[in-house]
Design an enzyme around this catalytic site. Structure first.
Site, short mmCIF file in Angstrom:
data_model
loop_
_atom_site.label_atom_id
_atom_site.label_comp_id
_atom_site.label_asym_id
_atom_site.label_seq_id
_atom_site.Cartn_x
_atom_site.Cartn_y
_atom_site.Cartn_z
N GLY A 87 1.05 6.59 -5.88
CA GLY A 87 1.19 4.90 -5.57
C GLY A 87 2.94 4.95 -6.02
O GLY A 87 3.14 3.88 -6.63
N ASN B 153 -4.69 7.91 0.91
CA ASN B 153 -5.38 7.14 0.04
C ASN B 153 -5.64 8.13 -0.78
O ASN B 153 -6.69 9.03 -0.70
CB ASN B 153 -6.53 6.53 0.73
CG ASN B 153 -7.63 5.59 -0.24
OD1 ASN B 153 -7.35 5.95 -1.34
ND2 ASN B 153 -8.28 5.01 0.44
N ASP C 15 -1.73 -1.02 -9.72
CA ASP C 15 -2.42 -2.41 -9.65
C ASP C 15 -3.37 -2.60 -10.51
O ASP C 15 -4.39 -1.46 -10.73
CB ASP C 15 -3.12 -2.32 -8.39
CG ASP C 15 -3.67 -3.65 -7.89
OD1 ASP C 15 -3.93 -4.50 -8.58
OD2 ASP C 15 -3.54 -3.69 -6.66
N GLU D 253 11.42 0.51 -9.62
CA GLU D 253 11.73 -0.70 -9.25
C GLU D 253 10.90 -1.62 -10.23
O GLU D 253 11.36 -2.54 -10.46
CB GLU D 253 11.48 -1.08 -7.94
CG GLU D 253 12.44 -0.63 -6.91
CD GLU D 253 12.20 0.65 -6.44
OE1 GLU D 253 11.20 1.56 -7.10
OE2 GLU D 253 13.18 1.50 -5.94
#
Length: 348
Positions: free
Chosen positions: A108, A215, A238, A314
């Site tokens: 991710g 994925n 997430d 970020e």
């Protein structure tokens, strides 16, 4: 002369602009999306991702584009290899030398802030960012290509006798970025964002980082052999707040079994989040998993990757700018007693 200088600047690679690659953060990891993945790790062709590290045999690739890319990068790859030092099989190296292997995986990876920060810190280590969002992967690929091109341009200038080209002090730069994040935020100032070294030479020249769309919750073992990785990063994942979505969290009993498989004994799994509930979830599952043990905070203080984990993404910079909390938990992969030949501990 001035015209030649202006023409050279126009021909320089340009970094992509993030605003053209925005995509919603949430993706259904259980949907049947089309992905390219190898049948087994040995079938994965890494030469397209790290052309300076792999010898592409003529007639073996079956892809003219790959061969042309390798030839174009041959000179720059040799120069980069000289600065990287031993430890990787670069273009022009002995054909019988063992091929370099990816050792770091950023699961991710987002827009690649961690990879860009780690690349000069570990110039001899191949690392890959794995991301499910198409636009984000496209951005990171263009970013890496531009950084490599800019670095090769700087190398050519230096080799041509330009004494103004300097090498970056990676650790000093990181300390300055951390200090900038701690300073009071000016709303009118541009967002803190490290695009990588564009005017100074960086160790490795960003040849050791790459990104791919995958994925990870479906195809991770297709890319890595058992015990191949030394570091796995799961940063600001997430949180999937709704209870019915918890099964999609990237840390779970099922996923930890896969991480333990591809992570070598002694390797480290780094997790960080700004969501306390997700931190508690991660710690609970990792503490319960028999092949991971938590690393003490005192030991993490000497780990050069930790400042990048906390400050270089970020999302991490956004949290710091908003004076939010960050929850770090790092775990070491321990030896499996069954594989080590130790007798199992009798049940009480």
């Amino acid at each position: 002369m001035a015209a030649e200088s202006e023409q050279g600047q126009e021909q320089q690679p340009k970094l992509p602009q993030k605003r053209y690659f925005r995509q919603r953060a949430h993706v259904n990891v259980f949907s049947d999306m089309a992905f390219e993945y190898p049948e087994r790790p040995s079938a994965q062709d890494w030469s397209t991702h790290y052309p300076a590290y792999f010898r592409v045999q003529a007639g073996q690739a079956g892809d003219a584009k790959r061969q042309a890319s390798a030839e174009d990068g041959d000179t720059a790859g040799r120069e980069a290899q000289a600065k990287r030092g031993p430890g990787a099989a670069g273009i022009g190296s002995d054909a019988d030398a063992p091929a370099a292997k990816v050792e770091f995986a950023d699961i991710g990876c987002g827009y690649g802030g961690l990879l860009v920060a780690l690349a000069p810190l570990y110039p001899n280590t191949l690392m890959v960012g794995m991301e499910i969002r198409t636009k984000v992967v496209n951005y990171l690929q263009k970013r890496i290509e531009a950084l490599r091109g800019l670095q090769h341009g700087l190398l050519q200038r230096q080799n041509g006798g330009d004494t103004s080209v300097e090498w970056v002090d990676v650790r000093a730069k990181l300390r300055q970025e951390i200090a900038d994040l701690a300073a009071p935020h000016d709303p009118s100032a541009p967002e803190l964002h490290d695009n990588g070294e564009t005017e100074r030479l960086a160790p490795g020249h960003y040849e050791n980082i790459a990104s791919m769309r995958i994925n990870c919750q479906k195809y991770l073992p297709n890319f890595f052999e058992k015990g191949q990785l030394s570091k796995i990063f799961i940063l600001f994942a997430d949180p999937h707040f709704k209870r019915r979505k918890h099964k999609a969290r990237i840390v779970s009993a099922t996923m930890l079994a896969e991480y333990a498989y591809i992570l070598r004994p002694g390797g480290v799994l780094y997790t960080i989040t700004d969501v306390k509930d997700l931190y508690d979830w991660n710690v609970r599952h990792l503490d319960a998993f028999p092949l991971f043990e938590r690393i003490a905070d005192a030991e993490l203080e000497t780990d050069p990757a930790v400042p990048c984990v906390v400050n270089s993404t970020e999302e991490g910079k956004k949290v710091a700018r908003n004076k939010g909390s960050k929850y770090l938990a790092c775990y070491r992969r321990i030896e499996d007693p069954a594989e080590a030949g130790a007798a199992p501990t009798p049940a009480a």
